[in-house]
Design a protein around this motif. Structure first.
Motif, PDB file in Angstrom:
ATOM      1  N   SER A   1       0.837  -1.209  -0.121  1.00  0.00           N
ATOM      2  CA  SER A   1       0.151  -0.026   0.199  1.00  0.00           C
ATOM      3  C   SER A   1       0.873   1.326  -0.055  1.00  0.00           C
ATOM      4  CB  SER A   1      -0.940   0.082   1.127  1.00  0.00           C
ATOM      5  OG  SER A   1      -0.170   0.169   2.639  1.00  0.00           O
TER       6      SER A   1
ATOM      7  N   SER B   1       2.976   9.085  -3.657  1.00  0.00           N
ATOM      8  CA  SER B   1       2.009   8.807  -4.576  1.00  0.00           C
ATOM      9  C   SER B   1       2.467   9.732  -5.683  1.00  0.00           C
ATOM     10  CB  SER B   1       0.709   9.276  -4.265  1.00  0.00           C
ATOM     11  OG  SER B   1      -0.408   9.397  -5.077  1.00  0.00           O
TER      12      SER B   1
ATOM     13  N   ARG C   1      -6.155   1.100  -9.216  1.00  0.00           N
ATOM     14  CA  ARG C   1      -6.725   1.355  -7.512  1.00  0.00           C
ATOM     15  C   ARG C   1      -7.996   1.270  -7.576  1.00  0.00           C
ATOM     16  NH1 ARG C   1      -2.695   4.324  -9.848  1.00  0.00           N
ATOM     17  NH2 ARG C   1      -0.788   5.170  -8.660  1.00  0.00           N
ATOM     18  N   ASN C   2      -8.564   0.194  -6.640  1.00  0.00           N
ATOM     19  CA  ASN C   2     -10.091   0.009  -6.466  1.00  0.00           C
ATOM     20  C   ASN C   2     -10.355  -0.313  -4.905  1.00  0.00           C
ATOM     21  OD1 ASN C   2      -9.102  -3.020  -6.072  1.00  0.00           O
ATOM     22  ND2 ASN C   2      -8.752  -3.067  -8.066  1.00  0.00           N
TER      23      ASN C   2
ATOM     24  N   MET D   1      -4.421  -1.872  -4.036  1.00  0.00           N
ATOM     25  CA  MET D   1      -3.361  -1.506  -5.234  1.00  0.00           C
ATOM     26  C   MET D   1      -3.347  -2.740  -5.856  1.00  0.00           C
ATOM     27  SD  MET D   1      -1.608   1.884  -4.260  1.00  0.00           S
ATOM     28  CE  MET D   1      -0.830   2.118  -5.934  1.00  0.00           C
TER      29      MET D   1
ATOM     30  N   PHE E   1      -0.664   0.516 -11.661  1.00  0.00           N
ATOM     31  CA  PHE E   1      -1.405   0.082 -10.700  1.00  0.00           C
ATOM     32  C   PHE E   1      -2.717   0.243 -10.921  1.00  0.00           C
ATOM     33  CE2 PHE E   1       2.471   0.857  -7.687  1.00  0.00           C
ATOM     34  CZ  PHE E   1       2.246  -0.259  -7.365  1.00  0.00           C
TER      35      PHE E   1
END
Length: 307
Positions: free
Chosen positions: A24, A40, A57-58, A62, A55
């Motif tokens: 993460s 980030s 992202r959901n 990740m 990635f």
């Protein structure tokens, strides 16, 4: 292409690699001692530079994209090269060094691998071992592990495998529990016994395996279940029912005895598996060959049932 004209920011690549390894952005930022927004931005900058998404992202976190999966080993190799350069500069260089992730069942990881990892560290002091102790199958194609020890032969073309040994498991219980059953103990008397199970999904496979060996076992005979094989074994040693364990380990445990002497209720194989590309990595190849050397012919060290 002239490599002198290439521009590449290692900090961005390192941010990507640590995010993969920590799982993460938050954990990666903590590991690198920076803020999450800064991390980030570095990952986003690398994606922009390469022109690909690394990635997805959901809601589940990740996940690496196919492009990210392809890139991660190259970046990891860069990290290993940077570590090697640092070791050379400090006069501590070792030809085999860096991180290696090994996936194995709980029983294997708890009762077999610690001694082998000690020997591995003596041979290759620069190796950093990450051990995944789980009965779930690690996805080597997604680089969840570098090397896996499995109780079945893999079928994916991307993987290479080496059979290490045949394995066997048997049923065990405490003497006091066995004395509570109709005597003499036989396959027929086990129809009245209580068994230590795993979970509802695995008990189905477990029951089928036992029934194939002449037992008549039903789901109602599983009064205690545990997801962990190590917990399963402790429940067995506490006299709560009949449990299963590889014969090398079960026969060596003084608190239990085989339910039926000289009888195995599971036979299978143990395989060492790695991704084909990773075998080109000197570190992975060295550890793979070491495990082949140490585990070939070592009977009865894989856990049952396999998930």
């Amino acid at each position: 292409m002239d490599w002198r004209t290439l521009t590449f920011d290692w900090n961005h690549a390192r941010a990507f690699l640590v995010t993969v390894e920590e799982g993460s952005l938050t954990a990666a930022a903590q590991a690198l001692g920076m803020s999450q927004p800064t991390l980030s931005r570095q990952v986003s900058a690398l994606e922009h530079k390469l022109g690909i998404a690394l990635f997805e992202r959901n809601g589940q976190g990740m996940q690496l994209t196919p492009g990210g999966v392809q890139l991660v080993e190259y970046v990891r190799a860069m990290g290993d090269a940077a570590m090697e350069l640092s070791l050379v500069a400090s006069g501590q260089s070792d030809s085999i060094a860096g991180r290696i992730c090994i996936s194995a069942t709980e029983v294997m990881a708890m009762m077999v691998l610690p001694a082998l990892i000690g020997k591995l560290k003596q041979r290759y002091p620069g190796i950093v071992v990450e051990l995944i102790a789980s009965n779930a199958t690690s996805d080597l194609k997604r680089r969840e592990a570098d090397i896996a020890i499995r109780s079945y032969r893999p079928t994916q073309a991307e993987l290479i495998a080496r059979k290490l040994t045949d394995i066997a498991a048997s049923l065990y219980a405490t003497p006091d529990y066995l004395h509570s059953l109709p005597q003499p103990i036989s396959v027929a008397s086990l129809a009245q016994a209580q068994f230590i199970g795993f979970n509802s999904g695995n008990n189905h496979n477990y029951i089928n395996a036992l029934n194939e060996h002449g037992l008549t076992i039903t789901e109602q005979q599983f009064s205690v279940n545990a997801d962990s094989h190590l917990v399963h074994w402790e429940l067995t040693k506490q006299g709560l029912g009949i449990g299963v364990m590889p014969t090398d380990i079960g026969d060596a445990e003084p608190d239990v005895t085989r339910v039926i002497a000289d009888r195995s209720f599971y036979k299978g194989e143990m395989w060492l598996v790695s991704h084909r590309e990773l075998r080109m990595n000197k570190r992975v190849r060295a550890v793979f060959d070491f495990l082949v050397e140490e585990l070939t012919g070592c009977v009865g060290v894989a856990a049952y049932p396999d998930r």
